[in-house]
Design an enzyme around this catalytic site. Structure first.
Site, PDB file in Angstrom:
ATOM      1  N   SER A   2      -1.592  -3.975  10.188  1.00 24.82           N
ATOM      2  CA  SER A   2      -1.257  -4.836   9.058  1.00 24.82           C
ATOM      3  C   SER A   2      -0.059  -5.733   9.387  1.00 24.82           C
ATOM      4  CB  SER A   2      -0.922  -3.969   7.849  1.00 24.82           C
ATOM      5  OG  SER A   2      -2.010  -3.115   7.569  1.00 24.82           O
TER       6      SER A   2
ATOM      7  N   ASP B  89      -9.612  -9.904   8.288  1.00 22.17           N
ATOM      8  CA  ASP B  89      -9.105  -8.553   8.030  1.00 22.17           C
ATOM      9  C   ASP B  89     -10.108  -7.441   8.327  1.00 22.17           C
ATOM     10  OD1 ASP B  89      -6.814  -7.023   7.118  1.00 22.17           O
ATOM     11  OD2 ASP B  89      -7.935  -6.560   5.301  1.00 22.17           O
TER      12      ASP B  89
ATOM     13  N   LYS C 146      -9.683  -2.184   1.328  1.00 22.85           N
ATOM     14  CA  LYS C 146      -9.397  -1.059   2.229  1.00 22.85           C
ATOM     15  C   LYS C 146     -10.167   0.190   1.812  1.00 22.85           C
ATOM     16  CE  LYS C 146      -6.473  -3.710   4.254  1.00 22.85           C
ATOM     17  NZ  LYS C 146      -6.657  -4.178   5.622  1.00 22.85           N
TER      18      LYS C 146
ATOM     19  N   HIS D 125     -10.897  -2.680  11.036  1.00 24.00           N
ATOM     20  CA  HIS D 125      -9.773  -3.512  10.573  1.00 24.00           C
ATOM     21  C   HIS D 125      -9.608  -4.661  11.573  1.00 24.00           C
ATOM     22  CE1 HIS D 125      -5.244  -3.586   9.237  1.00 24.00           C
ATOM     23  NE2 HIS D 125      -5.973  -4.409   8.522  1.00 24.00           N
TER      24      HIS D 125
ATOM     25  N   CYS E 122       0.289  -8.085  11.545  1.00 27.12           N
ATOM     26  CA  CYS E 122       0.537  -8.272  12.980  1.00 27.12           C
ATOM     27  C   CYS E 122      -0.240  -9.456  13.540  1.00 27.12           C
ATOM     28  CB  CYS E 122       0.210  -7.009  13.753  1.00 27.12           C
ATOM     29  SG  CYS E 122       1.408  -5.694  13.455  1.00 27.12           S
TER      30      CYS E 122
ATOM     31  N   ARG F 186       1.923 -12.220  -0.909  1.00 27.17           N
ATOM     32  CA  ARG F 186       0.578 -12.542  -0.410  1.00 27.17           C
ATOM     33  C   ARG F 186      -0.028 -13.704  -1.179  1.00 27.17           C
ATOM     34  NH1 ARG F 186      -2.021  -8.885   3.703  1.00 27.17           N
ATOM     35  NH2 ARG F 186      -0.314  -7.451   4.136  1.00 27.17           N
TER      36      ARG F 186
ATOM     37  N   TYR G 296      -1.427  -3.465  -6.955  1.00 32.35           N
ATOM     38  CA  TYR G 296      -1.160  -4.311  -5.790  1.00 32.35           C
ATOM     39  C   TYR G 296      -2.195  -4.169  -4.673  1.00 32.35           C
ATOM     40  CZ  TYR G 296       1.708  -7.408  -3.039  1.00 32.35           C
ATOM     41  OH  TYR G 296       2.163  -8.511  -2.366  1.00 32.35           O
TER      42      TYR G 296
ATOM     43  N   GLY H 211      -4.375  -3.717  -1.546  1.00 34.14           N
ATOM     44  CA  GLY H 211      -5.318  -2.693  -1.122  1.00 34.14           C
ATOM     45  C   GLY H 211      -5.323  -1.452  -2.000  1.00 34.14           C
TER      46      GLY H 211
ATOM     47  N   ARG I 255       0.833  -1.196   0.000  1.00 34.91           N
ATOM     48  CA  ARG I 255       0.000   0.000   0.000  1.00 34.91           C
ATOM     49  C   ARG I 255       0.875   1.255   0.000  1.00 34.91           C
ATOM     50  NH1 ARG I 255      -1.878   0.801   4.315  1.00 34.91           N
ATOM     51  NH2 ARG I 255      -1.271  -1.043   5.493  1.00 34.91           N
TER      52      ARG I 255
ATOM     53  N   ASN J 237       6.205  -8.729   1.870  1.00 36.06           N
ATOM     54  CA  ASN J 237       4.749  -8.525   1.764  1.00 36.06           C
ATOM     55  C   ASN J 237       4.154  -9.395   0.645  1.00 36.06           C
ATOM     56  OD1 ASN J 237       2.274  -7.290   2.576  1.00 36.06           O
ATOM     57  ND2 ASN J 237       2.398  -5.849   0.867  1.00 36.06           N
TER      58      ASN J 237
HETATM   59  P1  GTP Z   1      -2.939  -7.753   7.088  1.00 37.86           P
HETATM   60  O1  GTP Z   1      -3.453  -8.792   6.155  1.00 37.86           O
HETATM   61  O2  GTP Z   1      -1.735  -7.031   6.564  1.00 37.86           O
HETATM   62  O3  GTP Z   1      -3.957  -6.807   7.627  1.00 37.86           O
HETATM   63  O4  GTP Z   1      -2.320  -8.468   8.354  1.00 37.86           O
HETATM   64  P2  GTP Z   1      -2.643  -9.643   9.367  1.00 37.86           P
HETATM   65  O5  GTP Z   1      -2.809  -9.013  10.706  1.00 37.86           O
HETATM   66  O6  GTP Z   1      -3.690 -10.569   8.891  1.00 37.86           O
HETATM   67  O7  GTP Z   1      -1.237 -10.328   9.298  1.00 37.86           O
HETATM   68  P3  GTP Z   1      -0.779 -11.813   9.513  1.00 37.86           P
HETATM   69  O8  GTP Z   1      -1.685 -12.634  10.370  1.00 37.86           O
HETATM   70  O9  GTP Z   1      -0.482 -12.374   8.192  1.00 37.86           O
HETATM   71  O10 GTP Z   1       0.571 -11.490  10.310  1.00 37.86           O
HETATM   72  C1  GTP Z   1       1.632 -12.291  10.129  1.00 37.86           C
HETATM   73  C2  GTP Z   1       2.808 -11.818  10.953  1.00 37.86           C
HETATM   74  O11 GTP Z   1       2.501 -11.852  12.339  1.00 37.86           O
HETATM   75  C3  GTP Z   1       3.954 -12.773  10.744  1.00 37.86           C
HETATM   76  O12 GTP Z   1       5.157 -12.028  10.821  1.00 37.86           O
HETATM   77  C4  GTP Z   1       3.819 -13.709  11.930  1.00 37.86           C
HETATM   78  O13 GTP Z   1       5.017 -14.339  12.247  1.00 37.86           O
HETATM   79  C5  GTP Z   1       3.384 -12.747  13.009  1.00 37.86           C
HETATM   80  N1  GTP Z   1       2.620 -13.419  14.082  1.00 37.86           N
HETATM   81  C6  GTP Z   1       1.337 -13.808  14.061  1.00 37.86           C
HETATM   82  N2  GTP Z   1       0.972 -14.377  15.234  1.00 37.86           N
HETATM   83  C7  GTP Z   1       2.072 -14.329  16.018  1.00 37.86           C
HETATM   84  C8  GTP Z   1       2.356 -14.748  17.355  1.00 37.86           C
HETATM   85  O14 GTP Z   1       1.507 -15.252  18.065  1.00 37.86           O
HETATM   86  N3  GTP Z   1       3.613 -14.525  17.808  1.00 37.86           N
HETATM   87  C9  GTP Z   1       4.582 -13.929  17.040  1.00 37.86           C
HETATM   88  N4  GTP Z   1       5.789 -13.746  17.576  1.00 37.86           N
HETATM   89  N5  GTP Z   1       4.366 -13.533  15.769  1.00 37.86           N
HETATM   90  C10 GTP Z   1       3.133 -13.723  15.281  1.00 37.86           C
HETATM   91  C1  SPV Z   2      -3.167  -4.509   5.063  1.00 40.81           C
HETATM   92  O1  SPV Z   2      -2.152  -3.903   4.668  1.00 40.81           O
HETATM   93  O2  SPV Z   2      -3.699  -4.271   6.165  1.00 40.81           O
HETATM   94  C2  SPV Z   2      -3.745  -5.593   4.243  1.00 40.81           C
HETATM   95  C3  SPV Z   2      -3.166  -5.823   2.920  1.00 40.81           C
HETATM   96  O3  SPV Z   2      -4.674  -6.238   4.678  1.00 40.81           O
HETATM   97  S1  SPV Z   2      -3.769  -4.721   1.721  1.00 40.81           S
HETATM   98  O4  SPV Z   2      -5.059  -5.245   1.240  1.00 40.81           O
HETATM   99  O5  SPV Z   2      -2.802  -4.685   0.625  1.00 40.81           O
HETATM  100  O6  SPV Z   2      -3.960  -3.417   2.281  1.00 40.81           O
HETATM  101 MN    MN Z   3      -5.348  -5.519   6.689  1.00 41.62          MN
END
Ligand code: GTP
Ligand code: SPV
Ligand code: MN
Length: 644
Positions: free
Chosen positions: A308, A333, A266, A286, A310, A425, A257, A259, A114, A423
């Protein structure tokens, strides 16, 4: 001169208010029609809705595509577009046995996330966008967009993609139409939203829909008629991701790409929908949504906001390490939540697929996702194996000896750079998720019992804390900070305030958004108020390692949260809220030392007083709009810390 060569009229961006002309009839859905030869034939086929037809016509006049295709969302259409993209080099077909019906796309290296600094909120009044958004004066932005979009689809096809966010016709659902010159976006929208004929049929004359125009900004024919060949991932170094909150319009230029380009996500479901929600008394967030079933068979629904990359996808698909517990997925999401007739908050996931972060997704961290990704996946910016499959950091402990990296370059484990983009996906239908809850497709949504706020914090923020009341819970959301990830352009690892994990996504003034959360809570009866918690899986010890094992072990935190909802789990008071009482968090069988456990919950008054000062300075930027209740909670926190 044909109609399409005339200068476009000035009011073309006001689709919702335009009266429409509804010219032409008789062309079937999905049939290519030569716009430049026969303007009328473009318009009449798939719908008789004059507003929709007029907007499509005006956009075609502006962008000048060679053809317009009305998408019906069918498998045949998907197969045709993916075959075309494989032939054009936009998609690589993966091995049909290893990864059936799946593809890899490689974006341009400058179009990988993004673009927050090019994301604009063009509200009529600057004060309605607020200091956390890039405001643009609407008339001036329209002039800029007109210049960018003029002729931007020359030599390409413009696809008309009608879609519904949420089940078509549901009480919490909304309709939209995206016009795009990217077939990659068309097939991705088909996964992420309910596209096609049912959505189109629902857009009857007078039915509101969000008009969303998207172009990669890479015309194949210049104004003087000179042509250039297409590239695998067309885009433009100049990008605009523009929102007009009052007219509920989206205009996105220059990026293909995520969002930036899948405008239901988004742009619509968060930025435009947050404004609708403010005006209509609901919440567009979110947040993931999950269903927990306890060993006693009690069901709780949780919504959780993390910034994002996290951990929303991970938590939504969690496989509990505790026997007898079950977690099922509703969303990963976005959550749309509305007070129901029973005074409780009901939530749907408006999306129909997952656009998830690939790196870090592996059998140990997210086995459900690994299973979900077996077939029918569009991967973007992952690495390619020699046998026609994908790979990314974290999929296996040992990387393959030789790969093609996300840029298409040869890669070996000693290349010294990641094989997949951080990033990278996957785009996959929700229906393929092994842990999908049956309530996923309930148009009325699920009752939310608890709301969690979290971020990526190496210090200060405890593993879990329960708010003291709704106002304090809103304060918890307002005070999230998180270390930045690769999901957006910027400095990875930099700590930034990210209120409600909505910093890049609120379509209006962040302080008005805080007030809206307070107002929604004030209108709900006590029994309808979810309990608010803050969580942090990312606290680190002196050695720099994570103190908490995370992932499936987060079930232990969910157990304590459910115990609090049921009134059975013990708590102790802290300046930050209620923490688990001694022994109330089940850590049996975990390799977490008592010292590390203490550190996970340690509240350092000096460090927190410094954090309060930073928050005070941050909130000062909101001026008089900051709700007194939020500044009041900041003072209360300072007071509690001073006594600690
Ligand atoms: P967006 O799609 O970008 O909105 O993000 P999301 O919040 O769905 O992200 P996602 O679940 O894919 O986050 C993945 C990141 O979080 C990776 O770096 C994982 O390793 C980290 N992660 C997720 N759960 C944990 C956890 O319980 N402990 C740790 N240390 N890292 C975690
Ligand atoms: C985020 O960045 O929080 C996402 C990925 O969920 S995107 O749809 O590219 O914004
Ligand atoms: Mn997101």
């Amino acid at each position: 001169m044909t109609a399409l060569e005339t200068t476009p009229d000035g009011d073309r961006t006001t689709a919702r208010t335009g009266t429409g002309t509804g010219v032409g009839t008789g062309v079937r859905t999905g049939v290519r029609t030569g716009v430049s030869n026969d303007a009328a034939a473009v318009l009449g086929q798939a719908t008789a809705n004059p507003e929709l037809l007029d907007w499509v016509r005006r956009t075609a006049l502006l962008t000048q595509p060679d053809a317009v295709v009305w998408c019906d969302g069918s498998q045949e259409e998907h197969d045709r577009l993916t075959a075309q993209m494989v032939a054009d080099g936009t998609l690589i077909a993966l091995d049909p046995v290893k990864r059936p019906r799946s593809f890899l796309a490689r974006s341009a290296p400058g179009d990988v996330a993004r673009v927050e600094h090019r994301t604009f909120i063009a509200s009529e009044r600057e004060q309605d966008a607020g200091p956390t958004n890039n405001w643009r004066e609407p008339a001036a932005l329209r002039v800029e967009l007109d210049e960018a979009f003029a002729g931007c689809m020359r030599g390409r096809t413009m696809y008309v993609v009608p879609f519904s966010m949420g089940p078509v016709g549901g009480p919490i659902s909304q309709l939209g139409v995206q016009l795009t010159d990217s077939p990659y976006v068309v097939v991705s929208m088909r996964v992420m939203t309910r596209t096609g004929s049912a959505a189109l049929a629902a857009i009857t004359p007078g039915t509101p829909f969000v008009p969303a125009v998207h172009s990669v900004g890479y015309p194949l024919v210049a104004a003087d008629g000179t042509t250039r060949p297409d590239v695998a991932w067309p885009c433009n170094p100049v990008k605009h991701v523009a929102h007009f909150p009052e007219t509920r319009e989206i205009w996105s230029f220059g990026s293909g790409y995520g969002g930036n380009a899948l405008l239901g996500k988004k742009c619509f479901a968060l930025r435009i929908a947050s404004v609708m929600a403010r005006d209509e008394g609901w919440l567009a967030e979110h947040m993931l949504i999950l269903k927990v079933t306890t060993p006693a068979g009690r069901v709780h629904h949780l919504a959780a906001a993390f910034p994002s990359a996290c951990g929303k996808t991970n938590l939504a698909m969690l496989q509990p390490s505790l026997p007898g517990w079950r977690v099922e997925t509703i969303g990963d999401d976005i959550a749309w939540m509305r007070p129901g007739a029973d005074g409780r908050l009901r939530a749907i996931n408006p999306e129909s697929g997952f656009f998830g972060v690939a790196p870090g997704t592996g059998p140990a961290t997210n086995p459900v996702a690994v299973e979900m990704l077996r077939e029918n996946v569009i991967f973007t910016n992952c690495a390619l194996t020699e046998d026609g499959d994908v790979w990314w950091e974290g999929l296996t402990d040992e990387p393959p000896a030789s790969l093609t990296d996300w840029r298409g370059e040869p890669w070996t484990p000693d290349s010294g750079r990641p094989a997949a983009h951080p990033n990278a996906r996957f785009t996959v239908p929700a229906a393929q998720c092994p842990s999908l809850a049956e309530e996923f497709s309930d148009p009325d949504g699920v009752v939310i019992d608890a709301v969690l706020f979290g971020g990526r914090r190496r210090s200060n923020v405890p593993l879990v804390a329960e708010s003291l009341d709704w106002g304090h819970g809103v304060f918890m959301g307002a005070t999230i900070s998180s270390e930045q990830t690769a999901a957006a352009e910027g400095t990875v690892g930099r700590l930034r305030h990210d209120p409600f994990a909505m910093l890049p996504f609120s379509g209006y003034h962040m302080a008005d958004y805080f007030q809206h959360w307070l107002d929604v809570g004030a209108k709900l009866p006590t029994h309808g108020l979810p309990t608010v918690f803050s969580v942090n899986w990312f606290r680190r010890g002196d050695d720099g390692g994570f103190l908490w094992p995370g992932f499936g072990e987060n079930a232990r935190v969910l157990e304590w949260i459910c115990g609090r909802l049921e009134g059975s789990a013990g708590a102790r008071f802290s300046p930050l809220g209620h923490l688990p009482a001694e022994g109330a968090l089940d850590v049996s069988g975990l390799d977490v030392s008592p010292a590390d456990l203490a550190e996970l919950f340690r509240v350092d008054p000096q460090a927190w007083l410094a954090e309060v000062d930073l928050l005070e300075a941050y909130f000062a930027g909101f001026g008089r709009k900051l709700p007194a209740e939020i500044s009041g909670h900041l003072e209360l926190l300072r007071y509690r810390l001073s006594g600690a």
